[in-house]
Write a protein that holds these residues in place. Structure first.
Motif, short mmCIF file in Angstrom:
data_model
loop_
_atom_site.label_atom_id
_atom_site.label_comp_id
_atom_site.label_asym_id
_atom_site.label_seq_id
_atom_site.Cartn_x
_atom_site.Cartn_y
_atom_site.Cartn_z
N GLN A 280 4.69 9.56 9.37
CA GLN A 280 4.93 9.71 7.93
C GLN A 280 5.53 8.42 7.38
O GLN A 280 6.61 8.40 6.79
CB GLN A 280 5.86 10.90 7.67
N LYS A 281 4.80 7.32 7.57
CA LYS A 281 5.29 6.00 7.17
C LYS A 281 5.52 5.90 5.67
O LYS A 281 6.50 5.32 5.22
CB LYS A 281 4.34 4.91 7.65
N GLU A 282 4.62 6.46 4.89
CA GLU A 282 4.75 6.37 3.44
C GLU A 282 5.99 7.12 2.95
O GLU A 282 6.78 6.59 2.17
CB GLU A 282 3.49 6.90 2.75
N LEU A 283 6.18 8.35 3.41
CA LEU A 283 7.35 9.12 3.03
C LEU A 283 8.63 8.41 3.47
O LEU A 283 9.58 8.29 2.70
CB LEU A 283 7.30 10.53 3.62
N SER A 284 8.65 7.93 4.70
CA SER A 284 9.84 7.23 5.22
C SER A 284 10.15 6.00 4.39
O SER A 284 11.32 5.74 4.06
CB SER A 284 9.63 6.85 6.69
N ALA A 285 9.13 5.25 4.04
CA ALA A 285 9.33 4.06 3.20
C ALA A 285 9.79 4.45 1.80
O ALA A 285 10.73 3.84 1.25
CB ALA A 285 8.04 3.25 3.12
N ASP A 286 9.18 5.48 1.23
CA ASP A 286 9.57 5.94 -0.10
C ASP A 286 11.02 6.40 -0.13
O ASP A 286 11.71 6.27 -1.14
CB ASP A 286 8.66 7.08 -0.58
N MET A 287 11.50 6.95 0.98
CA MET A 287 12.87 7.43 1.07
C MET A 287 13.85 6.33 1.48
O MET A 287 15.04 6.58 1.56
CB MET A 287 12.96 8.61 2.05
N GLY A 288 13.34 5.15 1.77
CA GLY A 288 14.21 4.03 2.11
C GLY A 288 14.83 4.13 3.49
O GLY A 288 15.90 3.58 3.74
N ILE A 289 14.16 4.81 4.41
CA ILE A 289 14.68 4.98 5.77
C ILE A 289 14.56 3.64 6.51
O ILE A 289 13.47 3.10 6.63
CB ILE A 289 13.93 6.10 6.53
#
Length: 152
Positions: free
Chosen positions: A105-114
């Protein structure tokens, strides 16, 4: 966008979601006591739809939530996983526990700033989310659940 979402998670107050009048079995009821694997669409449907253009954080969940952002190759993540599984069972009627594989879930992780793993986000029904970055022991997670998620 990443920073905006992270800022919303850290600084915005949460509001509860009004449930429908007709009783239906929610995702959290079907998986009560289990850790649920979450993808981007599930996040948008059950937590917050940050793609809607709204900058107003509105938590959609019926129960407080814990979201574990992890990777399978991460040693500290592997140490945390059984603790969260145990806590999901212990608090099965009170909270819902999700986990997000950051590699899938690279996109979600990036969107969440992880940026660091594991990152665990505690989302109460109202109030501000809290984050623990890195591995912690069961007592620390239990304290966060009691003080952040279940405090009324």
């Amino acid at each position: 966008m990443k920073k905006a979402i992270t800022c919303l998670l850290l600084a915005a107050g949460l509001t509860g979601h009004l449930s429908a009048q007709i009783p239906v079995q929610s995702q959290s009821d079907k998986n009560s006591g289990k850790v649920i694997r979450m993808d981007k669409q599930m996040f948008l449907d059950n937590i917050f739809d940050y793609t809607s253009g709204s900058t107003d954080w509105k938590y959609k969940g019926e129960k407080p939530a814990v979201i574990d952002f992890y990777a399978t190759w991460c040693g500290p993540c592997r140490m945390v996983a059984p603790l969260l599984k145990s806590l999901a069972k212990e608090y099965q009627d009170q909270i819902i526990v999700y986990k997000v594989d950051t590699d899938k879930q690279k996109e979600l992780s990036a969107d969440m700033g992880i940026q660091s793993l594991p990152t665990i986000i505690f989302i109460p029904k109202t109030g501000q989310p809290q984050i623990i970055v890195g591995a912690a022991n069961k007592a620390t997670f239990r304290k966060a659940i009691e003080e952040v998620l279940l405090k009324e």
